[in-house]
Write a protein that holds these residues in place. Structure first.
Motif, mmCIF file in Angstrom:
data_model
loop_
_atom_site.group_PDB
_atom_site.id
_atom_site.type_symbol
_atom_site.label_atom_id
_atom_site.label_comp_id
_atom_site.label_asym_id
_atom_site.label_seq_id
_atom_site.Cartn_x
_atom_site.Cartn_y
_atom_site.Cartn_z
ATOM 1 N N LEU A 169 0.830 -1.197 0.000
ATOM 2 C CA LEU A 169 0.000 0.000 0.000
ATOM 3 C C LEU A 169 0.870 1.255 0.000
ATOM 4 C CD1 LEU A 169 -2.930 1.128 0.250
ATOM 5 C CD2 LEU A 169 -2.550 1.155 2.727
ATOM 6 N N GLU A 170 0.586 2.178 -0.948
ATOM 7 C CA GLU A 170 1.345 3.425 -1.019
ATOM 8 C C GLU A 170 0.504 4.640 -0.668
ATOM 9 O OE1 GLU A 170 4.054 4.101 -4.158
ATOM 10 O OE2 GLU A 170 5.276 2.527 -3.272
ATOM 11 N N GLY A 171 -0.800 4.529 -0.776
ATOM 12 C CA GLY A 171 -1.654 5.663 -0.449
ATOM 13 C C GLY A 171 -3.101 5.240 -0.400
ATOM 14 N N GLU A 172 -3.910 5.953 0.375
ATOM 15 C CA GLU A 172 -5.341 5.701 0.422
ATOM 16 C C GLU A 172 -6.066 6.956 0.863
ATOM 17 O OE1 GLU A 172 -6.413 2.650 3.192
ATOM 18 O OE2 GLU A 172 -5.155 3.449 4.786
ATOM 19 N N ALA A 173 -7.324 7.068 0.438
ATOM 20 C CA ALA A 173 -8.141 8.224 0.791
ATOM 21 C C ALA A 173 -9.607 7.862 0.598
ATOM 22 C CB ALA A 173 -7.785 9.428 -0.073
ATOM 23 N N LYS A 174 -10.463 8.453 1.432
ATOM 24 C CA LYS A 174 -11.902 8.296 1.273
ATOM 25 C C LYS A 174 -12.364 9.130 0.087
ATOM 26 C CE LYS A 174 -12.482 5.806 5.037
ATOM 27 N NZ LYS A 174 -12.892 4.381 4.994
ATOM 28 N N VAL A 175 -13.290 8.582 -0.686
ATOM 29 C CA VAL A 175 -13.846 9.295 -1.833
ATOM 30 C C VAL A 175 -15.367 9.278 -1.709
ATOM 31 C CG1 VAL A 175 -14.124 9.330 -4.339
ATOM 32 C CG2 VAL A 175 -11.914 8.734 -3.343
ATOM 33 N N THR A 176 -15.981 10.443 -1.714
ATOM 34 C CA THR A 176 -17.430 10.544 -1.682
ATOM 35 C C THR A 176 -17.928 11.075 -3.017
ATOM 36 O OG1 THR A 176 -17.331 12.781 -0.744
ATOM 37 C CG2 THR A 176 -17.445 10.938 0.810
ATOM 38 N N GLY A 177 -19.131 10.719 -3.352
ATOM 39 C CA GLY A 177 -19.738 11.228 -4.569
ATOM 40 C C GLY A 177 -19.353 10.500 -5.837
ATOM 41 N N PHE A 178 -18.651 9.358 -5.706
ATOM 42 C CA PHE A 178 -18.232 8.640 -6.906
ATOM 43 C C PHE A 178 -19.448 8.104 -7.653
ATOM 44 C CE2 PHE A 178 -17.100 4.831 -9.276
ATOM 45 C CZ PHE A 178 -15.971 5.239 -9.969
ATOM 46 N N THR A 179 -19.451 8.281 -8.952
ATOM 47 C CA THR A 179 -20.444 7.670 -9.818
ATOM 48 C C THR A 179 -19.713 6.941 -10.942
ATOM 49 O OG1 THR A 179 -20.610 9.717 -11.112
ATOM 50 C CG2 THR A 179 -22.228 9.384 -9.349
ATOM 51 N N PRO A 180 -20.273 5.836 -11.435
ATOM 52 C CA PRO A 180 -19.597 5.092 -12.491
ATOM 53 C C PRO A 180 -19.299 5.971 -13.699
ATOM 54 C CG PRO A 180 -21.395 3.794 -11.592
ATOM 55 C CD PRO A 180 -21.522 5.168 -11.006
ATOM 56 N N GLN A 181 -18.142 5.777 -14.268
ATOM 57 C CA GLN A 181 -17.769 6.532 -15.459
ATOM 58 C C GLN A 181 -18.413 5.911 -16.692
ATOM 59 O OE1 GLN A 181 -13.586 7.426 -15.668
ATOM 60 N NE2 GLN A 181 -13.575 8.318 -13.619
ATOM 61 N N GLY A 182 -18.584 6.721 -17.706
ATOM 62 C CA GLY A 182 -19.246 6.267 -18.918
ATOM 63 C C GLY A 182 -18.283 5.644 -19.916
#
Length: 224
Positions: A169-182
């Motif tokens: 593991l080199e990095g991690e972060a919480k992500v909110t608001g993700f929606t699938p990309q087209g």
């Protein structure tokens, strides 16, 4: 080694029969997976310790593929085998570009891998961006020698975005608001708009619509 058929790829994931997985092997420039690539410049295919791979000169070599392999995915894993060979400080070697969405600026929705080169070492830059979310994972202190093969990965489980080099593991972060990309397209060896060319080699990439743990990463690693 050719790209695995979808059913064979699924068989490599015990207990994950519903996972969708795409494997691209860059051992030729005629067909990658099921796609015929657009080739820019003069990348070449060479035999390496991990098998045949496509080598990019860092000047004008690139490969474009007419698919965003993670379109529609709510979670994902991107794995790849690459060998950074030095060169310019900023290099983008994988860019998954989603087609522009209504009301969004052109070229904004994307997933990507970059490297930063410092002397005879490099560090990883992973990034995702779309409507309502934007997250980079980068740590200049995590340096790796150039001229070697590495397994790199980024994952998203619906909550946390993570990046790895050789399963660490080199990095991690919480992500909110993700929606699938087209649906969209992919560039290998360059940013999609043809800047920040990559100097090095890419052997294979694997895309899964689940967040895998390092124990489930499947691409081989070169012996040091």
């Amino acid at each position: 080694m050719k790209a695995l058929p979808l059913l064979a790829a699924l068989a490599l994931l015990p207990g994950m029969a519903q996972a969708r997985q795409i494997v691209w092997t860059f051992d030729n420039l005629d067909r990658i997976g099921t796609l015929r690539p657009q080739v820019l410049g003069h990348p070449r295919v060479e035999q390496t310790p991990v098998g045949k791979a496509t080598v990019f000169d860092g000047v004008d070599d690139a490969v474009y593929l007419g698919r965003h392999p993670l379109a529609g995915a709510r979670a994902f894993t991107i794995e790849a085998l690459l060998r950074p060979d030095g060169g310019a400080f900023e290099q983008r070697w994988m860019h998954l570009a989603s087609d522009d969405q209504p009301g969004q600026p052109a070229g904004q929705t994307r997933m990507l891998f970059e490297i930063r080169v410092v002397g005879d070492a490099w560090y990883l830059d992973s990034f995702i961006k779309g409507p309502g979310y934007s997250q980079v994972l980068i740590d200049p202190a995590r340096l790796h020698p150039i001229g070697r093969w590495y397994h790199v990965a980024q994952t998203f489980d619906g909550t946390t975005y993570r990046s790895y080099v050789d399963g660490v593991l080199e990095g991690e972060a919480k992500v909110t608001g993700f929606t699938p990309q087209g649906a969209g397209n992919t560039s290998i060896g360059v940013r999609y708009n043809r800047v920040n060319f990559f100097h090095g080699a890419v052997r294979m990439a694997r895309f899964t619509d689940r967040a895998l743990t390092p124990a489930r990463f499947r691409l081989p690693r070169a012996k040091r």
